[in-house]
Design a protein around this motif. Structure first.
Motif, mmCIF file in Angstrom:
data_model
loop_
_atom_site.group_PDB
_atom_site.id
_atom_site.type_symbol
_atom_site.label_atom_id
_atom_site.label_comp_id
_atom_site.label_asym_id
_atom_site.label_seq_id
_atom_site.Cartn_x
_atom_site.Cartn_y
_atom_site.Cartn_z
ATOM 1 N N MET A 1 25.493 54.183 35.556
ATOM 2 C CA MET A 1 26.307 53.413 35.108
ATOM 3 C C MET A 1 27.265 54.053 33.770
ATOM 4 N N THR A 2 26.764 55.030 33.377
ATOM 5 C CA THR A 2 27.282 55.359 32.233
ATOM 6 C C THR A 2 28.349 56.829 32.504
ATOM 7 N N THR A 3 28.814 56.558 33.842
ATOM 8 C CA THR A 3 29.990 57.540 34.207
ATOM 9 C C THR A 3 30.691 56.645 34.812
ATOM 10 N N TRP A 4 32.108 56.871 34.920
ATOM 11 C CA TRP A 4 33.256 56.014 35.389
ATOM 12 C C TRP A 4 32.765 55.987 36.999
ATOM 13 N N GLN A 5 32.304 56.926 37.719
ATOM 14 C CA GLN A 5 32.185 56.731 38.923
ATOM 15 C C GLN A 5 31.104 55.824 39.336
ATOM 16 N N GLY A 6 30.058 55.935 38.562
ATOM 17 C CA GLY A 6 28.787 54.980 38.634
ATOM 18 C C GLY A 6 29.086 53.547 38.122
ATOM 19 N N TRP A 7 29.948 53.405 37.250
ATOM 20 C CA TRP A 7 30.440 52.128 36.768
ATOM 21 C C TRP A 7 31.213 51.591 37.926
ATOM 22 N N HIS A 8 32.287 52.200 38.459
ATOM 23 C CA HIS A 8 33.165 51.808 39.429
ATOM 24 C C HIS A 8 32.499 51.179 40.729
ATOM 25 N N ARG A 9 31.188 52.217 41.120
ATOM 26 C CA ARG A 9 30.533 51.778 42.391
ATOM 27 C C ARG A 9 29.704 50.524 42.061
ATOM 28 N N PHE A 10 29.205 50.301 40.817
ATOM 29 C CA PHE A 10 28.496 49.188 40.572
ATOM 30 C C PHE A 10 29.262 48.000 40.570
ATOM 31 N N ALA A 11 30.501 47.929 39.910
ATOM 32 C CA ALA A 11 31.396 46.779 39.830
ATOM 33 C C ALA A 11 32.020 46.244 40.908
ATOM 34 N N THR A 12 32.255 47.234 42.074
ATOM 35 C CA THR A 12 33.259 46.873 43.155
ATOM 36 C C THR A 12 32.012 46.805 44.546
ATOM 37 N N THR A 13 30.872 47.009 44.124
ATOM 38 C CA THR A 13 29.907 46.727 45.283
ATOM 39 C C THR A 13 29.499 45.308 45.244
ATOM 40 N N ALA A 14 29.486 44.603 46.288
ATOM 41 C CA ALA A 14 29.355 43.237 46.112
ATOM 42 C C ALA A 14 27.833 42.958 46.062
ATOM 43 N N PRO A 15 27.427 41.888 44.947
ATOM 44 C CA PRO A 15 26.081 41.759 44.635
ATOM 45 C C PRO A 15 25.456 41.032 45.759
ATOM 46 N N VAL A 16 24.180 40.985 45.926
ATOM 47 C CA VAL A 16 23.195 40.535 47.026
ATOM 48 C C VAL A 16 23.658 39.301 46.995
ATOM 49 N N ALA A 17 23.438 38.617 48.121
ATOM 50 C CA ALA A 17 23.835 37.192 48.307
ATOM 51 C C ALA A 17 22.410 36.576 48.919
ATOM 52 N N PRO A 18 22.276 35.266 48.274
ATOM 53 C CA PRO A 18 21.064 34.519 48.898
ATOM 54 C C PRO A 18 21.319 34.118 50.371
ATOM 55 N N PRO A 19 20.185 33.692 51.017
ATOM 56 C CA PRO A 19 20.467 33.463 52.529
ATOM 57 C C PRO A 19 21.031 32.057 52.646
ATOM 58 N N GLN A 20 21.804 31.886 53.559
ATOM 59 C CA GLN A 20 22.615 30.801 53.877
ATOM 60 C C GLN A 20 22.174 29.971 55.070
ATOM 61 N N PRO A 21 22.357 28.643 55.098
ATOM 62 C CA PRO A 21 21.988 28.118 56.094
ATOM 63 C C PRO A 21 22.723 28.435 57.612
ATOM 64 N N GLY A 22 21.936 28.484 58.404
ATOM 65 C CA GLY A 22 22.452 29.052 59.966
ATOM 66 C C GLY A 22 22.318 30.670 59.790
ATOM 67 N N ASP A 23 22.005 31.218 58.902
ATOM 68 C CA ASP A 23 22.034 32.696 58.961
ATOM 69 C C ASP A 23 20.633 33.245 59.629
ATOM 70 N N PRO A 24 20.710 34.356 60.660
ATOM 71 C CA PRO A 24 19.537 34.462 61.135
ATOM 72 C C PRO A 24 18.463 35.283 60.141
ATOM 73 N N PRO A 25 17.232 34.902 60.505
ATOM 74 C CA PRO A 25 16.192 35.380 59.359
ATOM 75 C C PRO A 25 16.264 36.941 59.182
ATOM 76 N N ARG A 26 15.901 37.176 57.924
ATOM 77 C CA ARG A 26 16.062 38.756 57.580
ATOM 78 C C ARG A 26 14.710 39.388 57.941
ATOM 79 N N THR A 27 14.659 40.638 58.024
ATOM 80 C CA THR A 27 13.380 41.318 58.448
ATOM 81 C C THR A 27 12.842 41.462 57.138
#
Length: 339
Positions: free
Chosen positions: A1-27
């Motif tokens: 993240m100490t380059t613009w390309q790395g920071w931009h990728r970090f900032a624009t990649t959606a963070p992981v999301a917790p499981p939601q009710p009704g979602d299929p079980p994860r592997t």
């Protein structure tokens, strides 16, 4: 993240999301990956930092004659300083790009945020080179510090950088000649760049950064955000228990009983000394173990089996590393033959 390309990728990649009710079980692999990255828990420090950054950016937006007010994020190791810094930087990045999308057909996205690490044994030239590296500014060996600084100031201003985050600031020691020159460079940059500067480091107020004339200048411009350990109680509130509940609500363990972790708040506070970084690591490691061994729930016994960082284990939970005192083997008594 100490380059613009790395920071931009970090900032624009959606963070992981917790499981939601009704979602299929994860592997199993998906659940392991989720607990490895995990969600960012909104701690009081993150809320305070976000509010302060937003306010100071507005305050310094039209300031021209002097350096803008700065922020310093301080606290012990594993207290969540970098996590708070990156979370606020990502929020600033996304808010700016939503309000200022690049023109249609433009290949150049806005550059609202810069993230720089102070290198070990930093000199003014090595630090300004890190600033240049972030935006890919060419630096030739023969270039002087002044030439690199001119290129950085011009490029950062043209790119529209509004927030500069400098991590590991405790590595600077203004009592040495090179440290003093590096501190002067940061002061110079904060006066020349139309951006808000946020520094982060371990127990900054206990370092030489706040001593002498340079320290007085820094202290006179900087607002301190303390990422210290969370207390078990604050008035009628229980902030540490609230964070534990928040973490538990984001777990993906089918057999885990809600409310188990908050019941162990006193133990978890003693075990981690109230440090958020140690707490999240402890619970995430226990969750990964529970997925790996198929138990799919966390207990006090499984928490106690997790080995944390050496500082936490030796200073805040020392009995875990004590070796039991061996019981002396009794010396056999020589039997006297009866006549």
């Amino acid at each position: 993240m100490t380059t613009w390309q790395g920071w931009h990728r970090f900032a624009t990649t959606a963070p992981v999301a917790p499981p939601q009710p009704g979602d299929p079980p994860r592997t199993t692999e998906e659940r392991l990956a989720y607990h490895s990255s995990f969600v960012t828990i909104r701690t009081p420090a993150i809320h305070t930092l976000a509010t302060q950054v937003r306010t100071l950016m507005i305050l310094g937006r039209h300031q021209q004659t002097t350096a803008r007010p700065t922020l310093i994020v301080t606290g012990p190791a594993a207290a969540g300083k970098t996590t708070a810094l990156l979370n606020v930087g990502r929020t600033c990045h996304l808010a700016h790009t939503r309000k200022n999308p690049p023109p249609p057909g433009s290949a150049h996205a806005a550059v609202p945020v810069a993230y720089v690490l102070v290198p070990p044994g930093a000199t003014a030239k090595t630090l300004i080179t890190e600033f240049a590296r972030y935006l890919g500014i060419p630096v030739a060996t023969r270039m002087t510090q002044t030439q690199i600084t001119e290129a950085v100031c011009h490029t950062y201003t043209q790119a529209g950088v509004q927030l500069v985050m400098i991590d590991e600031i405790h590595r600077l020691n203004p009592r040495t000649t090179t440290g003093a020159q590096t501190a002067d460079l940061l002061k110079d940059l904060s006066e020349r760049l139309p951006a808000t500067f946020v520094y982060a480091g371990i127990n900054v107020t206990d370092t030489p950064l706040f001593t002498g004339v340079r320290g007085a200048q820094l202290a006179g411009r900087a607002t301190l955000v303390d990422c210290g350990p969370l207390p078990a109680r604050h008035g009628k509130r229980e902030p540490f228990r609230d964070v534990i509940t928040d973490i538990e609500n984001h777990l993906d363990l089918q057999q885990h009983t809600p409310g188990t972790l908050p019941r162990h708040t006193p133990y978890l506070h003693q075990r981690t000394a109230g440090r958020i970084g140690s707490l999240t690591r402890l619970i995430r490691q226990a969750a990964i173990t529970a997925i790996s061994d198929g138990t799919l729930h966390i207990t006090k016994r499984s928490l106690d089996a997790v080995q944390l960082d050496h500082l936490t284990e030796t200073q805040h939970h020392p009995h875990r590393n004590r070796q039991p005192t061996p019981t002396p083997t009794p010396t056999p008594t020589k039997q006297t033959e009866q006549p």
